[in-house]
Scaffold this motif. Structure first.
Motif, PDB file in Angstrom:
ATOM      1  N   ASP A 167      -5.664 -11.401  -5.998  1.00 40.86           N
ATOM      2  CA  ASP A 167      -5.165 -11.310  -4.442  1.00 40.86           C
ATOM      3  C   ASP A 167      -5.943 -10.562  -3.697  1.00 40.86           C
ATOM      4  OD1 ASP A 167      -3.281 -13.445  -5.129  1.00 40.86           O
ATOM      5  OD2 ASP A 167      -1.628 -12.229  -4.779  1.00 40.86           O
ATOM      6  N   TRP A 168      -6.313  -9.218  -4.183  1.00 40.13           N
ATOM      7  CA  TRP A 168      -7.012  -8.280  -3.570  1.00 40.13           C
ATOM      8  C   TRP A 168      -8.580  -8.427  -3.756  1.00 40.13           C
ATOM      9  CZ3 TRP A 168      -4.212  -3.266  -3.775  1.00 40.13           C
ATOM     10  CH2 TRP A 168      -2.893  -3.347  -3.035  1.00 40.13           C
ATOM     11  N   HIS A 169      -9.066  -9.660  -4.638  1.00 42.45           N
ATOM     12  CA  HIS A 169     -10.509  -9.753  -4.396  1.00 42.45           C
ATOM     13  C   HIS A 169     -11.036 -10.217  -2.985  1.00 42.45           C
ATOM     14  CE1 HIS A 169     -10.749 -10.711  -8.973  1.00 42.45           C
ATOM     15  NE2 HIS A 169     -10.278  -9.491  -8.602  1.00 42.45           N
ATOM     16  N   ASN A 170     -10.074 -10.853  -2.278  1.00 42.86           N
ATOM     17  CA  ASN A 170     -10.305 -11.174  -0.895  1.00 42.86           C
ATOM     18  C   ASN A 170      -9.892  -9.761   0.071  1.00 42.86           C
ATOM     19  OD1 ASN A 170     -10.102 -12.149   1.868  1.00 42.86           O
ATOM     20  ND2 ASN A 170      -9.591 -14.040   1.192  1.00 42.86           N
ATOM     21  N   PHE A 171     -10.961  -9.328   0.840  1.00 48.16           N
ATOM     22  CA  PHE A 171     -10.535  -8.114   1.631  1.00 48.16           C
ATOM     23  C   PHE A 171      -9.548  -8.566   2.569  1.00 48.16           C
ATOM     24  CE2 PHE A 171     -11.581  -6.240   5.865  1.00 48.16           C
ATOM     25  CZ  PHE A 171     -11.033  -4.837   5.647  1.00 48.16           C
ATOM     26  N   GLN A 172      -9.446  -9.654   3.137  1.00 46.41           N
ATOM     27  CA  GLN A 172      -8.458 -10.098   4.096  1.00 46.41           C
ATOM     28  C   GLN A 172      -7.084  -9.848   3.592  1.00 46.41           C
ATOM     29  OE1 GLN A 172      -9.476 -10.813   7.334  1.00 46.41           O
ATOM     30  NE2 GLN A 172     -11.384 -10.436   6.764  1.00 46.41           N
ATOM     31  N   ASN A 173      -6.701 -10.318   2.334  1.00 48.76           N
ATOM     32  CA  ASN A 173      -5.574 -10.062   1.671  1.00 48.76           C
ATOM     33  C   ASN A 173      -5.244  -8.513   1.676  1.00 48.76           C
ATOM     34  OD1 ASN A 173      -5.146 -12.738   1.504  1.00 48.76           O
ATOM     35  ND2 ASN A 173      -5.932 -12.851  -0.740  1.00 48.76           N
ATOM     36  N   PHE A 174      -6.122  -7.856   1.249  1.00 50.69           N
ATOM     37  CA  PHE A 174      -5.925  -6.497   0.919  1.00 50.69           C
ATOM     38  C   PHE A 174      -5.743  -5.928   2.304  1.00 50.69           C
ATOM     39  CE2 PHE A 174      -7.585  -2.103   1.306  1.00 50.69           C
ATOM     40  CZ  PHE A 174      -6.855  -1.463   0.253  1.00 50.69           C
ATOM     41  N   ALA A 175      -6.348  -5.979   3.207  1.00 52.14           N
ATOM     42  CA  ALA A 175      -6.370  -5.433   4.511  1.00 52.14           C
ATOM     43  C   ALA A 175      -5.025  -5.811   5.410  1.00 52.14           C
ATOM     44  CB  ALA A 175      -7.457  -5.977   5.581  1.00 52.14           C
ATOM     45  N   ASP A 176      -4.472  -6.922   4.912  1.00 50.84           N
ATOM     46  CA  ASP A 176      -3.229  -7.552   5.456  1.00 50.84           C
ATOM     47  C   ASP A 176      -2.129  -6.323   5.035  1.00 50.84           C
ATOM     48  OD1 ASP A 176      -1.564  -9.186   7.109  1.00 50.84           O
ATOM     49  OD2 ASP A 176      -0.822  -9.962   5.240  1.00 50.84           O
ATOM     50  N   TRP A 177      -2.267  -6.272   3.537  1.00 56.78           N
ATOM     51  CA  TRP A 177      -1.187  -5.343   2.868  1.00 56.78           C
ATOM     52  C   TRP A 177      -1.611  -3.954   3.389  1.00 56.78           C
ATOM     53  CZ3 TRP A 177      -2.297  -0.958   0.225  1.00 56.78           C
ATOM     54  CH2 TRP A 177      -1.129  -0.234  -0.524  1.00 56.78           C
ATOM     55  N   TYR A 178      -2.711  -3.608   3.386  1.00 55.22           N
ATOM     56  CA  TYR A 178      -3.034  -2.198   3.951  1.00 55.22           C
ATOM     57  C   TYR A 178      -2.516  -2.041   5.169  1.00 55.22           C
ATOM     58  CZ  TYR A 178      -5.907   1.986   4.797  1.00 55.22           C
ATOM     59  OH  TYR A 178      -6.141   3.396   5.124  1.00 55.22           O
ATOM     60  N   TYR A 179      -2.768  -2.659   6.159  1.00 49.71           N
ATOM     61  CA  TYR A 179      -2.221  -2.579   7.722  1.00 49.71           C
ATOM     62  C   TYR A 179      -0.688  -2.558   7.684  1.00 49.71           C
ATOM     63  CZ  TYR A 179      -6.728  -1.642   8.886  1.00 49.71           C
ATOM     64  OH  TYR A 179      -8.225  -1.281   9.055  1.00 49.71           O
ATOM     65  N   SER A 180       0.083  -3.357   6.533  1.00 52.04           N
ATOM     66  CA  SER A 180       1.238  -3.480   6.870  1.00 52.04           C
ATOM     67  C   SER A 180       2.120  -2.101   6.218  1.00 52.04           C
ATOM     68  CB  SER A 180       1.871  -4.641   5.967  1.00 52.04           C
ATOM     69  OG  SER A 180       1.718  -4.266   4.424  1.00 52.04           O
ATOM     70  N   GLN A 181       1.540  -1.197   5.705  1.00 52.24           N
ATOM     71  CA  GLN A 181       1.878  -0.107   5.118  1.00 52.24           C
ATOM     72  C   GLN A 181       2.315   1.070   6.231  1.00 52.24           C
ATOM     73  OE1 GLN A 181       2.650   0.104   1.694  1.00 52.24           O
ATOM     74  NE2 GLN A 181       1.800  -1.972   2.458  1.00 52.24           N
ATOM     75  N   ALA A 182       3.517   1.547   6.339  1.00 56.51           N
ATOM     76  CA  ALA A 182       3.772   2.735   7.328  1.00 56.51           C
ATOM     77  C   ALA A 182       2.672   3.696   7.513  1.00 56.51           C
ATOM     78  CB  ALA A 182       5.259   2.929   7.052  1.00 56.51           C
ATOM     79  N   CYS A 183       2.006   4.058   6.644  1.00 58.43           N
ATOM     80  CA  CYS A 183       1.209   5.179   6.773  1.00 58.43           C
ATOM     81  C   CYS A 183      -0.180   4.922   6.903  1.00 58.43           C
ATOM     82  CB  CYS A 183       1.366   6.301   5.822  1.00 58.43           C
ATOM     83  SG  CYS A 183       1.598   5.577   4.107  1.00 58.43           S
ATOM     84  N   CYS A 184      -0.633   3.753   7.403  1.00 59.14           N
ATOM     85  CA  CYS A 184      -1.799   3.018   7.219  1.00 59.14           C
ATOM     86  C   CYS A 184      -2.842   3.736   8.046  1.00 59.14           C
ATOM     87  CB  CYS A 184      -1.941   1.671   7.397  1.00 59.14           C
ATOM     88  SG  CYS A 184      -1.452   1.297   9.037  1.00 59.14           S
ATOM     89  N   ASP A 185      -2.386   4.615   9.038  1.00 59.53           N
ATOM     90  CA  ASP A 185      -3.206   5.132  10.095  1.00 59.53           C
ATOM     91  C   ASP A 185      -3.289   6.731   9.785  1.00 59.53           C
ATOM     92  OD1 ASP A 185      -0.698   5.746  10.580  1.00 59.53           O
ATOM     93  OD2 ASP A 185      -0.960   5.761  12.846  1.00 59.53           O
ATOM     94  N   MET A 186      -3.031   7.076   8.641  1.00 56.68           N
ATOM     95  CA  MET A 186      -2.799   8.581   8.216  1.00 56.68           C
ATOM     96  C   MET A 186      -4.117   8.926   7.238  1.00 56.68           C
ATOM     97  SD  MET A 186       1.086   9.186   7.887  1.00 56.68           S
ATOM     98  CE  MET A 186       2.117   9.506   9.103  1.00 56.68           C
ATOM     99  N   SER A 187      -4.915   7.947   6.918  1.00 54.15           N
ATOM    100  CA  SER A 187      -6.192   8.161   5.999  1.00 54.15           C
ATOM    101  C   SER A 187      -5.519   8.600   4.698  1.00 54.15           C
ATOM    102  CB  SER A 187      -6.899   9.460   6.554  1.00 54.15           C
ATOM    103  OG  SER A 187      -7.489   8.828   7.596  1.00 54.15           O
ATOM    104  N   TYR A 188      -4.594   8.160   4.169  1.00 57.37           N
ATOM    105  CA  TYR A 188      -3.723   8.274   3.016  1.00 57.37           C
ATOM    106  C   TYR A 188      -4.871   7.418   1.822  1.00 57.37           C
ATOM    107  CZ  TYR A 188       0.489  10.367   4.572  1.00 57.37           C
ATOM    108  OH  TYR A 188       1.208  11.340   5.095  1.00 57.37           O
ATOM    109  N   GLU A 189      -4.507   7.962   0.796  1.00 61.11           N
ATOM    110  CA  GLU A 189      -5.468   7.339  -0.260  1.00 61.11           C
ATOM    111  C   GLU A 189      -4.676   6.334  -1.151  1.00 61.11           C
ATOM    112  OE1 GLU A 189      -6.398  10.645  -3.052  1.00 61.11           O
ATOM    113  OE2 GLU A 189      -8.008  11.214  -1.681  1.00 61.11           O
ATOM    114  N   LEU A 190      -5.273   5.362  -1.547  1.00 59.40           N
ATOM    115  CA  LEU A 190      -4.741   4.173  -2.518  1.00 59.40           C
ATOM    116  C   LEU A 190      -4.450   4.524  -4.016  1.00 59.40           C
ATOM    117  CD1 LEU A 190      -4.113   1.089  -2.651  1.00 59.40           C
ATOM    118  CD2 LEU A 190      -6.287   0.766  -3.187  1.00 59.40           C
ATOM    119  N   ASP A 191      -3.048   4.436  -4.272  1.00 58.52           N
ATOM    120  CA  ASP A 191      -2.628   4.992  -5.701  1.00 58.52           C
ATOM    121  C   ASP A 191      -2.100   3.824  -6.358  1.00 58.52           C
ATOM    122  OD1 ASP A 191      -1.930   7.260  -7.485  1.00 58.52           O
ATOM    123  OD2 ASP A 191      -0.115   5.669  -7.502  1.00 58.52           O
ATOM    124  N   LYS A 192      -2.445   3.673  -7.608  1.00 63.34           N
ATOM    125  CA  LYS A 192      -2.141   2.567  -8.450  1.00 63.34           C
ATOM    126  C   LYS A 192      -0.845   2.838  -9.213  1.00 63.34           C
ATOM    127  CE  LYS A 192      -5.638   3.064 -11.715  1.00 63.34           C
ATOM    128  NZ  LYS A 192      -4.926   4.193 -12.395  1.00 63.34           N
TER     129      LYS A 192
END
Length: 194
Positions: A58-83
């Motif tokens: 699902d995240w091979h497509n940047f649009q899907n990833f960005a949709d998830w990313y910007y839905s995160q409460a802290c997306c504007d805080m320059s946080y790191e992606l953790d798995k």
């Protein structure tokens, strides 16, 4: 739809852009870095902990990833992606187990297994004393925890100090971190083999 990022990732069609004014957006930087960790041969040599990691389709497509990313409460805080805070040992970057976390918290969870030698995490042998020294990095400084007569006690000293510090740092971000990530950090246990 062309797979231009390591032959796997593609930009897709949608509302999200990869750059603004010639500068990559935070979501695009995070997306591209995720692919570098998982699919760049040089990166896997430098950071072998990512050898078996992959990105969910699902995240091979940047649009899907960005949709998830910007839905995160802290997306504007320059946080790191953790798995793997939400699911310890997870090897797949995807929406189910990923979260955004502050760098200072994310860096606490690296184990440096490839470069630390024969002793467990946090333990060093001091030839001059014949004892095992434990230090824990807190607030950017290596703090002395103690000297121990055997590896097992030294590791337990490290484990207690590190878990206490991780919980203290997690409390700093209560209400900002996703609830499941916060709860896992509060219950996190450092393993001998970490």
């Amino acid at each position: 739809m062309k797979r231009t990022v390591y032959g796997v990732g593609y930009f897709g069609k949608g509302k999200y852009v990869g750059s603004i004014g010639g500068k990559k957006t935070p979501a695009y930087r995070s997306w591209q870095s995720m692919f570098t960790r998982c699919y760049c041969p040089l990166s896997k040599v430098e950071k072998p902990t990512y050898v078996a990691c992959e990105v969910h389709s699902d995240w091979h497509n940047f649009q899907n990833f960005a949709d998830w990313y910007y839905s995160q409460a802290c997306c504007d805080m320059s946080y790191e992606l953790d798995k793997d805070i939400i699911c310890k040992g997870n090897r797949v970057y995807g929406p189910e187990f990923c979260c955004l976390v502050p760098r200072e918290l994310n860096s606490l969870l690296t184990n440096n297994k490839a470069s630390r030698g024969e002793y467990p995490i946090g333990v060093n042998f001091r030839k001059g004393t014949g004892r095992y020294e434990v230090r824990v990095c807190e607030h950017g400084k290596r703090n002395h925890v103690g000297m121990f007569d055997n590896i097992e006690d030294a590791f337990l000293g490290y484990k207690a100090a590190k878990e206490r510090y991780i919980r203290m740092m997690a409390m700093k971000y209560v209400g900002i971190l996703p609830r499941n990530a916060f709860e896992n950090l509060m219950m996190l246990e450092i393993d001998y083999d970490d």
